[in-house]
Scaffold this active site. Structure first.
Site, PDB file in Angstrom:
ATOM      1  N   GLU A  21      39.285  52.189  33.766  1.00  0.00           N
ATOM      2  CA  GLU A  21      40.485  51.473  33.323  1.00  0.00           C
ATOM      3  C   GLU A  21      40.706  51.590  31.822  1.00  0.00           C
ATOM      4  O   GLU A  21      41.832  51.680  31.368  1.00  0.00           O
ATOM      5  CB  GLU A  21      40.389  49.985  33.699  1.00  0.00           C
ATOM      6  CG  GLU A  21      40.375  49.697  35.179  1.00  0.00           C
ATOM      7  CD  GLU A  21      41.718  49.892  35.857  1.00  0.00           C
ATOM      8  OE1 GLU A  21      42.744  50.056  35.166  1.00  0.00           O
ATOM      9  OE2 GLU A  21      41.739  49.896  37.099  1.00  0.00           O
ATOM     10  N   ASP A  30      51.526  50.884  33.803  1.00  0.00           N
ATOM     11  CA  ASP A  30      50.675  51.957  34.327  1.00  0.00           C
ATOM     12  C   ASP A  30      51.526  52.992  35.067  1.00  0.00           C
ATOM     13  O   ASP A  30      52.727  52.780  35.252  1.00  0.00           O
ATOM     14  CB  ASP A  30      49.551  51.377  35.191  1.00  0.00           C
ATOM     15  CG  ASP A  30      50.007  50.787  36.505  1.00  0.00           C
ATOM     16  OD1 ASP A  30      51.217  50.830  36.812  1.00  0.00           O
ATOM     17  OD2 ASP A  30      49.160  50.264  37.244  1.00  0.00           O
TER      18      ASP A  30
END
Length: 153
Positions: A21, A30
């Site tokens: 991440e 994202d």
């Protein structure tokens, strides 16, 4: 003993999640278009433009991973810690379907753990601008999860 197994699984899953991440203390969108912050945290408490402290990010990570591990445990109680961890990270990253409503889930329910582990690399696509796209980061992450999962066989 179950608490220790779940704690060990959470630690193993966090070891995959953190580098996969990365840490971003300001919210970002994202690839699938979800507002995200810290180590992949999403939700109503993510505010665009706000800086989140390292302490907040760590709290989100620990809480979110605990919930992911608990989800896997509810669907398939008693899995070995590495299997629980691998599917916990997958749930953390993609949601509960991978562990609770999929071919992998059916394999786990049948005790076919190796087969379940080998399903993880199939989960490497995300919708980007409405199109399913294979993401290199997901390919790497699923491979790590699969390898960890197979340690529990």
């Amino acid at each position: 003993m179950a608490v220790n197994r779940k704690a060990a699984a959470a630690a193993l899953a966090i070891a995959i999640a953190v580098p996969a991440e990365g840490l971003r203390q300001y919210a970002y969108t994202d690839p699938p278009g979800i507002l995200t912050v810290c180590y992949g945290h999403t939700g109503k408490d993510v505010v665009a433009g706000r800086k989140f402290s390292l302490e907040e990010c760590n709290a989100f990570l620990n809480d979110d991973m605990r919930k992911a591990i608990d989800t896997v445990e509810r669907c398939h109680p008693g899995l070995p810690a590495p299997v629980l961890a691998a599917f916990g990270d997958a749930v953390y990253n993609m949601g509960p379907s991978v562990a609770c409503n999929s071919t992998a889930s059916r394999y786990l329910a049948a005790g076919r753990i190796s087969d379940a582990c080998n399903e993880l690399p199939r989960w490497v696509y995300a919708k980007v601008a409405g199109v399913n796209v294979k993401l290199p980061g997901l390919v790497k992450r699923r491979a790590l999860e699969r390898d960890l999962c197979l340690e529990g066989v």
